[in-house]
Write a protein that holds these residues in place. Sequence first.
Motif, PDB file in Angstrom:
ATOM      1  N   SER A  91       0.831  -1.210   0.000  1.00  0.00           N
ATOM      2  CA  SER A  91       0.000   0.000   0.000  1.00  0.00           C
ATOM      3  C   SER A  91       0.863   1.257   0.000  1.00  0.00           C
ATOM      4  CB  SER A  91      -0.922   0.006   1.218  1.00  0.00           C
ATOM      5  OG  SER A  91      -1.778  -1.120   1.222  1.00  0.00           O
ATOM      6  N   ALA A  92       1.945   1.239   0.782  1.00  0.00           N
ATOM      7  CA  ALA A  92       2.837   2.399   0.834  1.00  0.00           C
ATOM      8  C   ALA A  92       3.463   2.673  -0.528  1.00  0.00           C
ATOM      9  CB  ALA A  92       3.929   2.170   1.883  1.00  0.00           C
ATOM     10  N   VAL A  93       3.862   1.618  -1.222  1.00  0.00           N
ATOM     11  CA  VAL A  93       4.487   1.793  -2.539  1.00  0.00           C
ATOM     12  C   VAL A  93       3.467   2.300  -3.557  1.00  0.00           C
ATOM     13  CG1 VAL A  93       5.535   0.550  -4.475  1.00  0.00           C
ATOM     14  CG2 VAL A  93       6.318   0.125  -2.140  1.00  0.00           C
ATOM     15  N   VAL A  94       2.258   1.740  -3.551  1.00  0.00           N
ATOM     16  CA  VAL A  94       1.239   2.140  -4.522  1.00  0.00           C
ATOM     17  C   VAL A  94       0.799   3.583  -4.273  1.00  0.00           C
ATOM     18  CG1 VAL A  94      -1.111   1.700  -5.336  1.00  0.00           C
ATOM     19  CG2 VAL A  94       0.425  -0.212  -4.908  1.00  0.00           C
ATOM     20  N   ASP A 155       9.956  -2.365  -7.574  1.00  0.00           N
ATOM     21  CA  ASP A 155      10.223  -2.692  -8.977  1.00  0.00           C
ATOM     22  C   ASP A 155       8.945  -3.073  -9.717  1.00  0.00           C
ATOM     23  OD1 ASP A 155      12.939  -2.226  -8.654  1.00  0.00           O
ATOM     24  OD2 ASP A 155      13.352  -4.304  -8.069  1.00  0.00           O
ATOM     25  N   ILE A 156       8.061  -3.787  -9.033  1.00  0.00           N
ATOM     26  CA  ILE A 156       6.821  -4.223  -9.692  1.00  0.00           C
ATOM     27  C   ILE A 156       5.895  -3.036  -9.943  1.00  0.00           C
ATOM     28  CG2 ILE A 156       4.771  -5.698  -9.433  1.00  0.00           C
ATOM     29  CD1 ILE A 156       6.453  -7.545  -7.694  1.00  0.00           C
ATOM     30  N   VAL A 158       6.358  -0.152 -11.031  1.00  0.00           N
ATOM     31  CA  VAL A 158       6.603   0.652 -12.231  1.00  0.00           C
ATOM     32  C   VAL A 158       6.352  -0.141 -13.510  1.00  0.00           C
ATOM     33  CG1 VAL A 158       8.257   2.127 -11.042  1.00  0.00           C
ATOM     34  CG2 VAL A 158       9.073   0.062 -12.189  1.00  0.00           C
ATOM     35  N   MET A 159       5.892  -1.380 -13.379  1.00  0.00           N
ATOM     36  CA  MET A 159       5.606  -2.188 -14.560  1.00  0.00           C
ATOM     37  C   MET A 159       4.386  -1.637 -15.303  1.00  0.00           C
ATOM     38  SD  MET A 159       7.894  -4.517 -14.832  1.00  0.00           S
ATOM     39  CE  MET A 159       9.173  -5.330 -13.870  1.00  0.00           C
ATOM     40  N   ASP A 160       4.313  -1.958 -16.587  1.00  0.00           N
ATOM     41  CA  ASP A 160       3.242  -1.429 -17.433  1.00  0.00           C
ATOM     42  C   ASP A 160       1.857  -1.869 -16.963  1.00  0.00           C
ATOM     43  OD1 ASP A 160       5.113  -0.182 -18.978  1.00  0.00           O
ATOM     44  OD2 ASP A 160       5.193  -1.755 -20.519  1.00  0.00           O
ATOM     45  N   TYR A 161       1.728  -3.141 -16.534  1.00  0.00           N
ATOM     46  CA  TYR A 161       0.403  -3.619 -16.143  1.00  0.00           C
ATOM     47  C   TYR A 161      -0.095  -2.938 -14.863  1.00  0.00           C
ATOM     48  CZ  TYR A 161       3.455  -6.792 -13.472  1.00  0.00           C
ATOM     49  OH  TYR A 161       4.448  -7.325 -12.672  1.00  0.00           O
ATOM     50  N   VAL A 162       0.826  -2.541 -13.974  1.00  0.00           N
ATOM     51  CA  VAL A 162       0.424  -1.804 -12.778  1.00  0.00           C
ATOM     52  C   VAL A 162       0.012  -0.382 -13.158  1.00  0.00           C
ATOM     53  CG1 VAL A 162       1.145  -0.959 -10.519  1.00  0.00           C
ATOM     54  CG2 VAL A 162       1.913  -3.202 -11.311  1.00  0.00           C
ATOM     55  N   GLU A 163       0.780   0.241 -14.027  1.00  0.00           N
ATOM     56  CA  GLU A 163       0.430   1.587 -14.487  1.00  0.00           C
ATOM     57  C   GLU A 163      -0.909   1.584 -15.198  1.00  0.00           C
ATOM     58  OE1 GLU A 163       1.923   4.316 -13.796  1.00  0.00           O
ATOM     59  OE2 GLU A 163       3.651   3.444 -12.784  1.00  0.00           O
ATOM     60  N   ALA A 164      -1.160   0.535 -15.992  1.00  0.00           N
ATOM     61  CA  ALA A 164      -2.441   0.431 -16.688  1.00  0.00           C
ATOM     62  C   ALA A 164      -3.595   0.298 -15.697  1.00  0.00           C
ATOM     63  CB  ALA A 164      -2.421  -0.764 -17.635  1.00  0.00           C
ATOM     64  N   ALA A 165      -3.383  -0.473 -14.616  1.00  0.00           N
ATOM     65  CA  ALA A 165      -4.430  -0.622 -13.594  1.00  0.00           C
ATOM     66  C   ALA A 165      -4.716   0.712 -12.907  1.00  0.00           C
ATOM     67  CB  ALA A 165      -4.002  -1.672 -12.572  1.00  0.00           C
ATOM     68  N   PHE A 177      -3.499  -6.622  -4.290  1.00  0.00           N
ATOM     69  CA  PHE A 177      -3.753  -8.064  -4.247  1.00  0.00           C
ATOM     70  C   PHE A 177      -3.887  -8.716  -5.619  1.00  0.00           C
ATOM     71  CE2 PHE A 177      -5.273  -6.677  -0.026  1.00  0.00           C
ATOM     72  CZ  PHE A 177      -4.506  -7.528   0.759  1.00  0.00           C
ATOM     73  N   ARG A 178      -4.178  -7.942  -6.652  1.00  0.00           N
ATOM     74  CA  ARG A 178      -4.356  -8.520  -7.987  1.00  0.00           C
ATOM     75  C   ARG A 178      -3.164  -8.312  -8.915  1.00  0.00           C
ATOM     76  NH1 ARG A 178      -9.681  -9.609  -9.345  1.00  0.00           N
ATOM     77  NH2 ARG A 178      -8.741 -10.515 -11.228  1.00  0.00           N
ATOM     78  N   GLU A 179      -2.378  -7.293  -8.671  1.00  0.00           N
ATOM     79  CA  GLU A 179      -1.275  -6.991  -9.573  1.00  0.00           C
ATOM     80  C   GLU A 179       0.096  -7.214  -8.924  1.00  0.00           C
ATOM     81  OE1 GLU A 179      -1.709  -6.496 -12.599  1.00  0.00           O
ATOM     82  OE2 GLU A 179      -3.780  -5.813 -12.809  1.00  0.00           O
ATOM     83  N   ILE A 180       0.277  -6.686  -7.708  1.00  0.00           N
ATOM     84  CA  ILE A 180       1.599  -6.751  -7.084  1.00  0.00           C
ATOM     85  C   ILE A 180       1.834  -8.075  -6.369  1.00  0.00           C
ATOM     86  CG2 ILE A 180       3.086  -5.710  -5.325  1.00  0.00           C
ATOM     87  CD1 ILE A 180       1.980  -3.016  -6.027  1.00  0.00           C
ATOM     88  N   LEU A 181       0.895  -8.500  -5.535  1.00  0.00           N
ATOM     89  CA  LEU A 181       1.094  -9.708  -4.734  1.00  0.00           C
ATOM     90  C   LEU A 181       1.416 -10.951  -5.572  1.00  0.00           C
ATOM     91  CD1 LEU A 181       1.154 -11.091  -2.000  1.00  0.00           C
ATOM     92  CD2 LEU A 181      -1.326 -11.378  -2.147  1.00  0.00           C
ATOM     93  N   PRO A 182       0.658 -11.263  -6.652  1.00  0.00           N
ATOM     94  CA  PRO A 182       0.985 -12.468  -7.426  1.00  0.00           C
ATOM     95  C   PRO A 182       2.394 -12.448  -8.012  1.00  0.00           C
ATOM     96  CG  PRO A 182      -1.207 -11.670  -7.983  1.00  0.00           C
ATOM     97  CD  PRO A 182      -0.570 -10.608  -7.152  1.00  0.00           C
ATOM     98  N   ASN A 183       2.904 -11.265  -8.306  1.00  0.00           N
ATOM     99  CA  ASN A 183       4.228 -11.162  -8.910  1.00  0.00           C
ATOM    100  C   ASN A 183       5.343 -11.032  -7.873  1.00  0.00           C
ATOM    101  OD1 ASN A 183       3.717 -10.865 -11.993  1.00  0.00           O
ATOM    102  ND2 ASN A 183       2.206  -9.534 -11.044  1.00  0.00           N
TER     103      ASN A 183
END
Length: 272
Positions: A91-94, A155-156, A158-165, A177-183
């Motif tokens: 949460s802090a990173v997001v 690191d995760i 700044v990935m494109d799929y996180v930015e898209a979300a 829970f859907r983008e960062i945790l699985p990776n």
Amino acid sequence: MMRIPLSALIGLFFTGLFFLSAIFAPWIAPYDPSAIIGDFWEPISWEHWLGTDNIGRDLLSRMIYGGRTTIFVAAAATVISFTLGTTLAFSAVVIGGWVDMVLSRFIDLIMSIPTLIFALVVLSVVPVTIPVLILVMGLLDLTRVFRLARAVSVDINVMDYVEAAKLRGEKTMWIVFREILPNALSPLVAELGLRFIFMVLFVSTLSFLGLGVQPPDADWGGIVKENKEGLIYGIPAAIVPGIAIAILAISVNLIADWVLSRTASLKGGRNG
């Protein structure tokens, strides 16, 4: 078909043996762990497979019930530390900004104080019960989980799929829970095993120092404390819990190593 290596099978066997013994302790322990059923420090016999302790209680029964307490406390504290630590870190990173800065500096402050000393100070001024012990251990250990989870999620994030979300307007918890945790599972799974073993050692140390699990409840650290004088006379009662802790630690680490390598191979296969 998934092939499990021999090392992982050994780890699964012994870890499963410890956990099953903890779950079914009332049915497999030969005696009441608090009952005095013989002389003190009796040797190994057919009646007492590990002998008796310093006041004549069956050591095998004490070990089974002690393992139950130790594993339960360590597992519960690990769940608290990982649940809170990873959620706060992701949460802090997001969110970023001052939220990330304040949380990170606060965690740094807590980590600057030795964990054992902090726990001893806290437990010396509050009633030492099982729930309090679990809560104190979990909250103190979440600092380590937070640092690891934050390092991985930076690191995760700044990935494109996180930015898209984020651009889609997804909520913070959804991204966590859907983008960062699985990776981020690969390093977190390895750390989970290490933190669980640390919790086993932590609660055993606290009990040995008198501020952990309180009598008449048994745990491995308490058994060492009760029987430490026997070492002078060559009585192995204080060594048995140490052997149990060592076997559990090695077994859990073997499983963690296999899960980590399995996760890495699956991730490499997807990338390929």
